[in-house]
Design a protein around this motif. Sequence first.
Motif, PDB file in Angstrom:
ATOM      1  N   HIS A  95       0.725  -0.870   0.103  1.00 24.22           N
ATOM      2  CA  HIS A  95      -0.136   0.235  -0.013  1.00 24.22           C
ATOM      3  C   HIS A  95       0.631   1.115   0.103  1.00 24.22           C
ATOM      4  CE1 HIS A  95      -2.921   2.719   1.845  1.00 24.22           C
ATOM      5  NE2 HIS A  95      -3.413   2.957   1.276  1.00 24.22           N
ATOM      6  N   GLU A  96       0.055   2.763  -1.017  1.00 25.07           N
ATOM      7  CA  GLU A  96       0.816   3.906  -0.962  1.00 25.07           C
ATOM      8  C   GLU A  96       0.618   4.605   0.032  1.00 25.07           C
ATOM      9  OE1 GLU A  96       3.613   4.099  -2.000  1.00 25.07           O
ATOM     10  OE2 GLU A  96       4.128   3.107  -3.803  1.00 25.07           O
ATOM     11  N   PRO A  97       1.367   5.617   0.558  1.00 25.94           N
ATOM     12  CA  PRO A  97       3.042   5.242   0.138  1.00 25.94           C
ATOM     13  C   PRO A  97       3.315   4.838   1.592  1.00 25.94           C
ATOM     14  CG  PRO A  97       1.608   7.283   2.067  1.00 25.94           C
ATOM     15  CD  PRO A  97       0.062   6.567   1.856  1.00 25.94           C
ATOM     16  N   HIS A  98       4.749   4.577   1.222  1.00 23.63           N
ATOM     17  CA  HIS A  98       5.520   3.994   2.092  1.00 23.63           C
ATOM     18  C   HIS A  98       6.269   5.618   3.042  1.00 23.63           C
ATOM     19  CE1 HIS A  98       4.787   0.270   0.573  1.00 23.63           C
ATOM     20  NE2 HIS A  98       5.862   0.866  -0.796  1.00 23.63           N
ATOM     21  N   ILE A  99       6.582   4.172   3.792  1.00 25.87           N
ATOM     22  CA  ILE A  99       6.582   5.109   5.393  1.00 25.87           C
ATOM     23  C   ILE A  99       8.554   4.988   5.726  1.00 25.87           C
ATOM     24  CG2 ILE A  99       7.077   6.257   7.861  1.00 25.87           C
ATOM     25  CD1 ILE A  99       3.975   6.122   7.688  1.00 25.87           C
ATOM     26  N   ARG A 100       9.052   6.117   5.393  1.00 21.79           N
ATOM     27  CA  ARG A 100      11.127   5.477   5.686  1.00 21.79           C
ATOM     28  C   ARG A 100      11.109   5.367   6.665  1.00 21.79           C
ATOM     29  NH1 ARG A 100      14.069   9.658   2.642  1.00 21.79           N
ATOM     30  NH2 ARG A 100      13.791  10.770   4.366  1.00 21.79           N
ATOM     31  N   PRO A 101      11.481   4.334   7.370  1.00 24.66           N
ATOM     32  CA  PRO A 101      11.888   3.726   8.772  1.00 24.66           C
ATOM     33  C   PRO A 101      12.848   4.525   9.147  1.00 24.66           C
ATOM     34  CG  PRO A 101      12.475   2.578   7.424  1.00 24.66           C
ATOM     35  CD  PRO A 101      12.306   3.335   6.384  1.00 24.66           C
ATOM     36  N   GLU A 102      13.840   5.605   8.722  1.00 23.24           N
ATOM     37  CA  GLU A 102      14.929   6.704   9.181  1.00 23.24           C
ATOM     38  C   GLU A 102      13.536   8.100   9.359  1.00 23.24           C
ATOM     39  OE1 GLU A 102      14.768   6.965   4.547  1.00 23.24           O
ATOM     40  OE2 GLU A 102      14.771   5.157   5.949  1.00 23.24           O
ATOM     41  N   ASP A 103      12.787   7.943   9.218  1.00 18.78           N
ATOM     42  CA  ASP A 103      11.646   9.224   9.023  1.00 18.78           C
ATOM     43  C   ASP A 103      10.024   9.310  10.195  1.00 18.78           C
ATOM     44  OD1 ASP A 103      12.268  10.442   6.502  1.00 18.78           O
ATOM     45  OD2 ASP A 103      10.856   9.896   5.908  1.00 18.78           O
ATOM     46  N   VAL A 104      10.961   7.896  10.585  1.00 17.26           N
ATOM     47  CA  VAL A 104       9.618   7.713  12.147  1.00 17.26           C
ATOM     48  C   VAL A 104       9.854   7.995  13.423  1.00 17.26           C
ATOM     49  CG1 VAL A 104       8.619   5.134  11.156  1.00 17.26           C
ATOM     50  CG2 VAL A 104      10.427   5.553  12.814  1.00 17.26           C
ATOM     51  N   VAL A 105       9.664   8.470  14.339  1.00 13.92           N
ATOM     52  CA  VAL A 105       9.864   8.862  15.511  1.00 13.92           C
ATOM     53  C   VAL A 105       9.648   7.766  16.977  1.00 13.92           C
ATOM     54  CG1 VAL A 105       9.665  10.427  18.204  1.00 13.92           C
ATOM     55  CG2 VAL A 105       9.754  11.210  14.922  1.00 13.92           C
ATOM     56  N   LEU A 106      10.538   7.019  17.303  1.00 14.98           N
ATOM     57  CA  LEU A 106      10.672   6.038  18.098  1.00 14.98           C
ATOM     58  C   LEU A 106      10.234   6.595  19.585  1.00 14.98           C
ATOM     59  CD1 LEU A 106      13.172   3.372  17.135  1.00 14.98           C
ATOM     60  CD2 LEU A 106      10.703   2.988  16.748  1.00 14.98           C
ATOM     61  N   PRO A 107       9.330   5.757  20.400  1.00 15.26           N
ATOM     62  CA  PRO A 107       9.386   6.428  21.722  1.00 15.26           C
ATOM     63  C   PRO A 107      10.957   6.353  22.176  1.00 15.26           C
ATOM     64  CG  PRO A 107       7.258   4.776  21.447  1.00 15.26           C
ATOM     65  CD  PRO A 107       8.679   5.315  20.054  1.00 15.26           C
ATOM     66  N   PRO A 108      10.629   6.479  23.455  1.00 15.83           N
ATOM     67  CA  PRO A 108      12.780   6.475  24.209  1.00 15.83           C
ATOM     68  C   PRO A 108      12.949   5.001  24.751  1.00 15.83           C
ATOM     69  CG  PRO A 108      11.015   8.072  25.880  1.00 15.83           C
ATOM     70  CD  PRO A 108      10.704   7.609  24.244  1.00 15.83           C
ATOM     71  N   TYR A 109      11.452   4.286  24.625  1.00 17.63           N
ATOM     72  CA  TYR A 109      12.094   2.943  25.398  1.00 17.63           C
ATOM     73  C   TYR A 109      12.196   1.348  24.211  1.00 17.63           C
ATOM     74  CZ  TYR A 109       6.251   3.289  24.944  1.00 17.63           C
ATOM     75  OH  TYR A 109       5.063   3.438  24.171  1.00 17.63           O
ATOM     76  N   TYR A 110      12.454   2.734  23.587  1.00 12.53           N
ATOM     77  CA  TYR A 110      12.414   1.645  22.493  1.00 12.53           C
ATOM     78  C   TYR A 110      14.301   1.585  21.765  1.00 12.53           C
ATOM     79  CZ  TYR A 110       7.440  -0.365  22.545  1.00 12.53           C
ATOM     80  OH  TYR A 110       6.680  -1.230  21.742  1.00 12.53           O
ATOM     81  N   PRO A 111      14.740   1.110  21.992  1.00 13.87           N
ATOM     82  CA  PRO A 111      16.070   0.595  20.737  1.00 13.87           C
ATOM     83  C   PRO A 111      16.544   1.808  19.471  1.00 13.87           C
ATOM     84  CG  PRO A 111      16.061  -0.896  20.779  1.00 13.87           C
ATOM     85  CD  PRO A 111      15.223  -0.620  21.481  1.00 13.87           C
ATOM     86  N   ASP A 112      16.815   2.301  19.120  1.00  8.71           N
ATOM     87  CA  ASP A 112      16.671   3.155  17.859  1.00  8.71           C
ATOM     88  C   ASP A 112      17.969   2.047  16.929  1.00  8.71           C
ATOM     89  OD1 ASP A 112      17.362   4.774  15.478  1.00  8.71           O
ATOM     90  OD2 ASP A 112      17.942   6.793  16.746  1.00  8.71           O
ATOM     91  N   HIS A 113      17.206   1.401  16.358  1.00  6.51           N
ATOM     92  CA  HIS A 113      17.401   0.238  15.391  1.00  6.51           C
ATOM     93  C   HIS A 113      17.300   0.297  14.705  1.00  6.51           C
ATOM     94  CE1 HIS A 113      19.219  -3.368  14.855  1.00  6.51           C
ATOM     95  NE2 HIS A 113      20.386  -3.865  15.809  1.00  6.51           N
ATOM     96  N   PRO A 114      18.048  -0.341  13.518  1.00  8.61           N
ATOM     97  CA  PRO A 114      17.039  -0.386  12.055  1.00  8.61           C
ATOM     98  C   PRO A 114      16.038  -1.536  12.146  1.00  8.61           C
ATOM     99  CG  PRO A 114      19.444  -0.546  12.074  1.00  8.61           C
ATOM    100  CD  PRO A 114      19.231  -0.404  13.250  1.00  8.61           C
ATOM    101  N   VAL A 115      16.246  -2.407  13.008  1.00 10.86           N
ATOM    102  CA  VAL A 115      14.683  -3.157  13.240  1.00 10.86           C
ATOM    103  C   VAL A 115      13.849  -3.258  13.562  1.00 10.86           C
ATOM    104  CG1 VAL A 115      14.438  -5.065  14.607  1.00 10.86           C
ATOM    105  CG2 VAL A 115      16.256  -5.535  13.183  1.00 10.86           C
ATOM    106  N   ALA A 116      13.982  -2.108  14.829  1.00  6.09           N
ATOM    107  CA  ALA A 116      13.049  -0.846  15.717  1.00  6.09           C
ATOM    108  C   ALA A 116      12.477  -0.375  15.037  1.00  6.09           C
ATOM    109  CB  ALA A 116      13.254  -0.407  16.654  1.00  6.09           C
ATOM    110  N   ARG A 117      12.993   0.391  13.796  1.00  2.00           N
ATOM    111  CA  ARG A 117      12.887   1.229  12.815  1.00  2.00           C
ATOM    112  C   ARG A 117      11.695   0.713  11.468  1.00  2.00           C
ATOM    113  NH1 ARG A 117      13.523   7.171  12.914  1.00  2.00           N
ATOM    114  NH2 ARG A 117      14.926   7.285  14.486  1.00  2.00           N
ATOM    115  N   ALA A 118      11.851  -0.520  11.180  1.00  2.00           N
ATOM    116  CA  ALA A 118      11.040  -0.762  10.642  1.00  2.00           C
ATOM    117  C   ALA A 118       9.962  -1.923  10.881  1.00  2.00           C
ATOM    118  CB  ALA A 118      12.394  -2.168   9.592  1.00  2.00           C
ATOM    119  N   ASP A 119      10.196  -2.027  12.167  1.00  2.00           N
ATOM    120  CA  ASP A 119       9.496  -2.127  12.892  1.00  2.00           C
ATOM    121  C   ASP A 119       8.052  -0.874  12.547  1.00  2.00           C
ATOM    122  OD1 ASP A 119       7.376  -4.756  13.605  1.00  2.00           O
ATOM    123  OD2 ASP A 119       8.012  -4.099  15.266  1.00  2.00           O
TER     124      ASP A 119
END
Length: 464
Positions: free
Chosen positions: A196-220
């Motif tokens: 489905h479009e539009p795709h969200i780039r993992p590098e653009d998301v803002v993770l909660p601070p209790y999650y590690p800033d890691h490629p796996v976390a960002r992609a998920d």
Amino acid sequence: MRKRTAFYGLAALLLFLSTGLSVSERPADEPLFTQRPNILWILSEDISTELACYGTSVVQTPNLDQMAKDGIRYTNAFTTAPVCSPSRSAIITGMYQTSIGAHNHRSHRDDGYKLPAPVKPITDYLRQAGYYTVNVKTAAPGVTTPTKTDFNFLPDHPVFDGTDWNQRQPGQPFFAQLTIDETHRGKAWKTVVKQHEPHIRPEDVVLPPYYPDHPVARADWATYLESIQLMDSYVGKILQRLKDEGIADNTVVIFSGDNGRCHARDKQFLYEGGIHVPLIIRWPGKLKAGQVNTDLISAIDVSATILKLAGVTPPAYLDGRVMLGKDAKKRDYIIAARDRMDETVDKMRCVRDKRFKYIRNYRPEVPYMQPNAYKETEYPMWNLLKELNQQGKLTSAQALFVAPTKPTEELYDLQTDPHELSNLAASAKHRKTRDKMRTILDAWVRETNDQGQYTEEKIWLPKK
């Protein structure tokens, strides 16, 4: 006569609603409306408030944003449980799942357990008032939805009459529950969500601070947000169907989550990510557009309000409260409960007011991250947290959830600590607040006869 009484009762309710209702000018002898409203409750599985209208800029949800502009957006809506089966058991009855013995996840599937008298599904009352009740299977062209119930009890008779509101008699009002499951972690996240479009780039998301800033976390996290975008497109098609059928103006549309987002520390836990859900209600010409409501709302209050809107006086035993109109009863706090989830035995209760949240852990000796087959196979961040913890690469905020034990009590100032990272339960400054919350919870346990006080006779275990 019963239908006529229900009609006049609802007309009177609408005429005298004191909060949030807009009545256009009309001749004095013209009725407020000509028929009782249809009611459609759209439940999106496993989502928190990551919609554009709630402030998540990276996600695009134009249909729900417009629905919020056309109606009421609630900022403090909460489910009574952080997982589907107890939450849905509460929703369909207007009762805390702990009051009716439906608190353990996926329980009572084969033991013949019945609801305690006088509790009934709200659809029983709606059916008696002349409504056709629906668990929708085909929501709109191209949108097939699961007829999910997931109740932790065995009903005496079918809870719903049919699978589409077009099966009703001409002119008959309907109540429909509709589930969108693409937001539930599963195969859809690897297929239709990714397509489905539009795709969200993992590098653009803002993770909660209790999650590690890691490629796996960002992609998920990006995939989770993409599932919300797909879900929003389905909502648009459903609203268009109502319009095409000429019933949009006389249909109350309610949108909410059934529980919080499907991530580690969220779903199945009593932090905000597990119980805080979006809630939007639209009723063209009846509800004043563009409202933002900050009242504390429990999902079972939606159930009680649905009965009132249909002209049914909610039974006195209901735990849910009417939340619209002159009969609205505002809450000073909400209560949520977590019990056994899958094979993981635990017990937690929380009290939340507009500023503070108190959590009581009845089994502090066991970790938050008990072994759980579902999470270990489906949650990338679950295993990531454990791996990074072993490597000593977690921040102090991220390490809280992987601790070997839990505190007996947790207290958070949500105004200054929205991510619930600084436990104030032992703070002398906050002793009065903690003690107040303790008292509220103890009274609630007694007054509702919280069934979590008793041992579950049969523990469900995952099949090998």
